[in-house]
Design a protein around this motif. Structure first.
Motif, PDB file in Angstrom:
ATOM      1  N   LEU A 150      -6.888   6.927   5.545  1.00 36.42           N
ATOM      2  CA  LEU A 150      -6.932   6.901   7.006  1.00 36.42           C
ATOM      3  C   LEU A 150      -6.860   8.273   7.638  1.00 36.42           C
ATOM      4  N   ASP A 151      -6.701   9.311   6.815  1.00 36.81           N
ATOM      5  CA  ASP A 151      -6.581  10.666   7.344  1.00 36.81           C
ATOM      6  C   ASP A 151      -5.366  10.791   8.257  1.00 36.81           C
ATOM      7  N   LEU A 152      -4.252  10.194   7.806  1.00 34.05           N
ATOM      8  CA  LEU A 152      -2.998  10.262   8.549  1.00 34.05           C
ATOM      9  C   LEU A 152      -2.119  11.375   8.009  1.00 34.05           C
ATOM     10  N   THR A 153      -1.285  11.912   8.875  1.00 34.49           N
ATOM     11  CA  THR A 153      -0.315  12.923   8.465  1.00 34.49           C
ATOM     12  C   THR A 153       1.063  12.282   8.373  1.00 34.49           C
ATOM     13  N   SER A 154       1.700  12.401   7.214  1.00 31.08           N
ATOM     14  CA  SER A 154       3.061  11.887   6.996  1.00 31.08           C
ATOM     15  C   SER A 154       3.204  10.434   7.438  1.00 31.08           C
ATOM     16  N   PRO A 155       2.400   9.520   6.892  1.00 32.41           N
ATOM     17  CA  PRO A 155       2.486   8.112   7.312  1.00 32.41           C
ATOM     18  C   PRO A 155       3.812   7.487   6.904  1.00 32.41           C
ATOM     19  N   THR A 156       4.275   6.555   7.708  1.00 38.22           N
ATOM     20  CA  THR A 156       5.524   5.842   7.444  1.00 38.22           C
ATOM     21  C   THR A 156       5.328   4.372   7.772  1.00 38.22           C
ATOM     22  N   TRP A 157       6.162   3.522   7.143  1.00 37.95           N
ATOM     23  CA  TRP A 157       6.130   2.092   7.416  1.00 37.95           C
ATOM     24  C   TRP A 157       7.134   1.756   8.508  1.00 37.95           C
ATOM     25  N   GLU A 158       6.815   0.764   9.305  1.00 43.02           N
ATOM     26  CA  GLU A 158       7.717   0.311  10.351  1.00 43.02           C
ATOM     27  C   GLU A 158       7.454  -1.173  10.588  1.00 43.02           C
ATOM     28  N   VAL A 193       0.869  -1.178   0.000  1.00 42.17           N
ATOM     29  CA  VAL A 193       0.000   0.000   0.000  1.00 42.17           C
ATOM     30  C   VAL A 193       0.906   1.228   0.000  1.00 42.17           C
ATOM     31  N   SER A 194       0.616   2.183  -0.842  1.00 43.02           N
ATOM     32  CA  SER A 194       1.443   3.395  -0.901  1.00 43.02           C
ATOM     33  C   SER A 194       1.157   4.291   0.303  1.00 43.02           C
ATOM     34  N   THR A 195       2.124   5.107   0.666  1.00 44.34           N
ATOM     35  CA  THR A 195       1.911   6.046   1.763  1.00 44.34           C
ATOM     36  C   THR A 195       0.835   7.061   1.396  1.00 44.34           C
ATOM     37  N   GLN A 217       3.513 -11.058   3.917  1.00 42.00           N
ATOM     38  CA  GLN A 217       4.156  -9.861   4.454  1.00 42.00           C
ATOM     39  C   GLN A 217       3.481  -9.453   5.755  1.00 42.00           C
ATOM     40  N   THR A 218       4.251  -8.860   6.652  1.00 40.65           N
ATOM     41  CA  THR A 218       3.713  -8.295   7.873  1.00 40.65           C
ATOM     42  C   THR A 218       4.268  -6.887   8.013  1.00 40.65           C
ATOM     43  N   CYS A 219       3.385  -5.899   7.965  1.00 42.07           N
ATOM     44  CA  CYS A 219       3.795  -4.501   7.836  1.00 42.07           C
ATOM     45  C   CYS A 219       3.053  -3.632   8.846  1.00 42.07           C
ATOM     46  N   GLY A 220       3.776  -2.800   9.566  1.00 39.70           N
ATOM     47  CA  GLY A 220       3.168  -1.838  10.465  1.00 39.70           C
ATOM     48  C   GLY A 220       3.257  -0.449   9.873  1.00 39.70           C
ATOM     49  N   PHE A 221       2.335   0.423  10.247  1.00 41.04           N
ATOM     50  CA  PHE A 221       2.388   1.791   9.756  1.00 41.04           C
ATOM     51  C   PHE A 221       1.901   2.741  10.842  1.00 41.04           C
ATOM     52  N   GLY A 222       2.294   3.977  10.727  1.00 40.28           N
ATOM     53  CA  GLY A 222       1.879   4.982  11.688  1.00 40.28           C
ATOM     54  C   GLY A 222       1.930   6.359  11.067  1.00 40.28           C
ATOM     55  N   ALA A 266      -9.349  -0.933   3.210  1.00 42.19           N
ATOM     56  CA  ALA A 266      -9.631  -2.144   2.439  1.00 42.19           C
ATOM     57  C   ALA A 266     -10.228  -1.788   1.069  1.00 42.19           C
ATOM     58  N   THR A 267     -11.091  -0.795   1.032  1.00 39.35           N
ATOM     59  CA  THR A 267     -11.692  -0.359  -0.230  1.00 39.35           C
ATOM     60  C   THR A 267     -10.626   0.182  -1.175  1.00 39.35           C
ATOM     61  N   ALA A 268      -9.692   0.951  -0.646  1.00 35.86           N
ATOM     62  CA  ALA A 268      -8.605   1.492  -1.471  1.00 35.86           C
ATOM     63  C   ALA A 268      -7.709   0.379  -2.009  1.00 35.86           C
ATOM     64  N   MET A 269      -7.429  -0.647  -1.199  1.00 36.46           N
ATOM     65  CA  MET A 269      -6.615  -1.758  -1.654  1.00 36.46           C
ATOM     66  C   MET A 269      -7.338  -2.556  -2.734  1.00 36.46           C
ATOM     67  N   ALA A 270      -8.641  -2.743  -2.575  1.00 33.51           N
ATOM     68  CA  ALA A 270      -9.402  -3.503  -3.571  1.00 33.51           C
ATOM     69  C   ALA A 270      -9.465  -2.778  -4.915  1.00 33.51           C
ATOM     70  N   ALA A 271      -9.416  -1.448  -4.860  1.00 35.00           N
ATOM     71  CA  ALA A 271      -9.507  -0.650  -6.091  1.00 35.00           C
ATOM     72  C   ALA A 271      -8.167  -0.513  -6.800  1.00 35.00           C
ATOM     73  N   ALA A 272      -7.091  -0.835  -6.123  1.00 32.12           N
ATOM     74  CA  ALA A 272      -5.746  -0.651  -6.719  1.00 32.12           C
ATOM     75  C   ALA A 272      -5.495  -1.661  -7.827  1.00 32.12           C
TER      76      ALA A 272
END
Length: 374
Positions: free
Chosen positions: A240-248, A231-233, A269-274, A368-374
């Protein structure tokens, strides 16, 4: 707590049967036959999951050792009555990695009944469980590096906390987690009994030979190998209405990360984000080729009051459901069959981010909707 299962080990490899035809040799003259020709035998397609560990639950831990752990008989293959709440994603990941999951459990009327933290199921449920993932040394090192920690050792000495006694071990290529759990914090197995359990498992696993390389479903090749490609940032920010999201890293500082290791060994894959608002906000885990297992999980989920079936634009009906965990405030998990890949998405909501714009359920469905549309 690691997801637990109750599957017995089967053969370590799948035999692919092919038809063999023999014909005349040398100078033999060919003669036309009037009998109907036999139809060629089709080569069966490989199936998943494949058991790659050369032992069984019965061989791994004799029933007498299981029963001695708490001093009460525990039934082989018994599953936690709260299974519908916890889900089966990580159990499936262990199976798709070629692993072995064993569980013994029972309700003990003599055990104290303490609050089970709001989850469904009896407070006096006792269980012993063992999970083993083969070919896991590399992922164990990767996870330890991401957490700035150390790889589990082969030392079977365990520890107890909040009704959970566990030993986490890397024995050669095998990552092993052994658990004795009581939901009553004061009802722990005697130290000698739990150590006998840990020693028994370590001895059997230490005698195993090298496992076969897991054969991964073809869907594994189609999935991205990096979280930023799952999933792109930009999608995280907008959905998600996040500011400057990053993967961790999505791994946790807990007794065992074996479940995440199983996902990686199985080709997922197992991916965290914030976001800048509040550190880690959620995670995405993928298990390619596990669409059939998702269907089984959906059937189980329908029995849990914390679960709601949802429709995602662009996907067939019964492709997704949302689980709201009563143990955690304002947090939702969505499980999704995305074109044959089982995806779990966990997202925090308004209270986690300090605003009132979207609930956790709103956010997880949007992603989930955004991922399904990608």
């Amino acid at each position: 707590m690691t997801r637990l299962g109750g599957a017995a080990a089967i053969a370590a490899t799948i035999l692919l049967l092919t038809a063999c035809a023999t014909g005349p040799t040398g100078n033999t003259t060919s003669v036309a036959s009037t009998s109907p020709s036999a139809s060629p035998t089709a080569t069966p397609a490989p199936s998943w999951p494949q058991a790659l560990i050369d032992t069984s639950c019965e061989e791994l831990v004799p029933q007498a050792v299981v029963d001695a752990t708490f001093g009460v008989p525990l039934a082989a293959g018994a599953t936690d009555p709260a299974r519908a709440l916890f889900g089966t994603f990580y159990q499936t990941a262990s199976e798709y990695a070629g692993g072995l999951s064993c569980e013994w459990g029972a309700i003990d009327p003599a055990a104290p009944t303490e609050d089970r933290n709001g989850s469904d199921g009896p407070d006096n449920w006792l269980a012993v469980a063992v999970d083993i993932v083969p070919r896991a040394a590399g992922v164990a090192e990767r996870i330890a590096s991401d957490l700035n920690g150390s790889v589990s050792t082969a030392d079977p000495t365990g520890a107890c906390d909040f009704g959970l006694c566990t030993a986490d071990m890397l024995i050669g290529e095998y990552w092993v987690n052994v658990v004795a759990v009581s939901y009553a914090d004061s009802y722990l197995p005697p130290t000698a009994a739990q150590q006998a359990l840990f020693d028994q498992v370590a001895a059997v696993v230490g005698g195993l030979g090298e496992s076969a390389e897991p054969m991964l479903p073809p869907e594994s090749a189609a999935w991205a190998s990096e979280c930023a490609q799952v999933v792109s940032t930009e999608t995280l920010e907008s959905a998600l209405d996040l500011t400057s999201p990053t993967w961790e890293p999505s791994f946790s500082y807990r007794s065992s990360n074996l479940a995440y290791g199983a996902v990686l060994v199985a080709g997922g894959q197992t991916c965290g984000f914030g976001g800048a608002e509040a550190g880690r906000t959620g995670s995405i885990n993928t298990l390619p080729g596990a669409g059939p297992a998702f269907a089984e999980s959906l059937a189980l989920a329908r029995t849990a009051p914390e679960v709601s079936i949802v429709e995602i634009d662009g996907l067939p009906v019964d492709s997704a459901f949302v689980r709201v965990d009563p143990l955690v405030t304002d947090r939702a998990e969505l499980e999704l069959n995305l074109r044959g890949t089982w995806v779990t998405i966990t997202v925090g909501g308004a209270s986690r981010l300090g605003d009132g714009s979207l609930t956790a359920t709103d956010r997880v469905i949007a992603l989930a909707t955004a991922m399904a549309a990608a």
